[in-house]
Design a protein around this motif. Sequence first.
Motif, PDB file in Angstrom:
ATOM      1  N   ILE A 282     -32.191 -19.001 -37.092  1.00  9.02           N
ATOM      2  CA  ILE A 282     -33.597 -19.657 -36.799  1.00  9.02           C
ATOM      3  C   ILE A 282     -32.938 -21.218 -36.010  1.00  9.02           C
TER       4      ILE A 282
ATOM      5  N   ALA B 103     -38.049 -23.551 -32.619  1.00 14.46           N
ATOM      6  CA  ALA B 103     -37.044 -22.703 -32.030  1.00 14.46           C
ATOM      7  C   ALA B 103     -36.544 -22.532 -30.488  1.00 14.46           C
TER       8      ALA B 103
ATOM      9  N   ARG C 297     -39.566 -19.002 -24.619  1.00 13.45           N
ATOM     10  CA  ARG C 297     -39.777 -20.204 -24.516  1.00 13.45           C
ATOM     11  C   ARG C 297     -38.832 -20.998 -23.639  1.00 13.45           C
TER      12      ARG C 297
ATOM     13  N   SER D 110     -44.747 -16.994 -33.546  1.00 11.16           N
ATOM     14  CA  SER D 110     -43.332 -17.783 -34.176  1.00 11.16           C
ATOM     15  C   SER D 110     -42.461 -17.466 -33.587  1.00 11.16           C
ATOM     16  N   ALA D 111     -41.243 -17.962 -34.144  1.00 13.07           N
ATOM     17  CA  ALA D 111     -39.924 -17.542 -33.609  1.00 13.07           C
ATOM     18  C   ALA D 111     -39.473 -16.069 -34.268  1.00 13.07           C
TER      19      ALA D 111
ATOM     20  N   ASP E  53     -35.873 -19.966 -28.128  1.00 14.44           N
ATOM     21  CA  ASP E  53     -36.073 -18.553 -28.180  1.00 14.44           C
ATOM     22  C   ASP E  53     -35.896 -18.279 -25.858  1.00 14.44           C
TER      23      ASP E  53
ATOM     24  N   GLN F  20     -33.363 -24.321 -34.631  1.00 15.00           N
ATOM     25  CA  GLN F  20     -34.266 -25.485 -34.525  1.00 15.00           C
ATOM     26  C   GLN F  20     -33.977 -26.449 -33.898  1.00 15.00           C
TER      27      GLN F  20
END
Length: 261
Positions: A212, A100, A105, A149-150, A102, A214
Amino acid sequence: MTTTRRALLGTPALLALPARAQAPAAILAPSGTLRVAINYGNPVLAQRDPATGAPRGVSAELAAEIARRLGVGLEYVAFDAAGRVTDALRRDAWDLCFLAIDPVRAQGIAFTAPYVIIEGTYLVRADSPLRAIEDFDRRGIRIAVGRGSAYDLFLTREIRQATLVRATTSPEAVEVFVRNGLEAAAGVKQPLVAYARANAGFRVIPGRFQVIEQAVGIPAARQAALPWLRGVVEDAKASSFVARALAASGQTEAEVAPQAR
């Protein structure tokens, strides 16, 4: 090649897509093999084939199509959590991933536009007084999340009063919620709904706290190949390749992302 992959790659709509130039291969797969991180922690995107144990799902199918266009070999590198995928970037363990989008990231990963959109929500006990998304950010509310996690990254930025309790993986977050008597588990909607259906005494909160997105990601140092990769993703959405891959793996409730502008 699995039957599912053969069916997807053999459709006229996909075969009509033009083959891409080979130049990006030197950037994305310098070894001659595209090493693709597959995150089994998100069952909407990736699953193990029950007969062979091989990766299946939209991530695996899209990875195979990218490798085909590059004209290189393909190697799947398995992970059980998104956080472990991002950690492995520092070890140069993969060339391409499915995560996802973010901002945290994005400091090390260059992303395409999203190809699938899913939702983040909460799992609670059936008798919980918590009824709406707005009920959760309160003192005394403990929410289990999968580390890295996202939705962990998102809730870390957004939650002000509730406490996040981090488990190693998203499935383990549900186990921690149940075992330790926490007030909720946060996660991707589809696996939480599946858990509630299979286990009496639990329910999923309607609505979502997060959309979210992806996307396909590559190490930021290789972003010279990103325009080419973005084109592949947009082709895959427009040709219904992504929709077919989702349907073939039973993920009909996931939404194909709109075309990027």
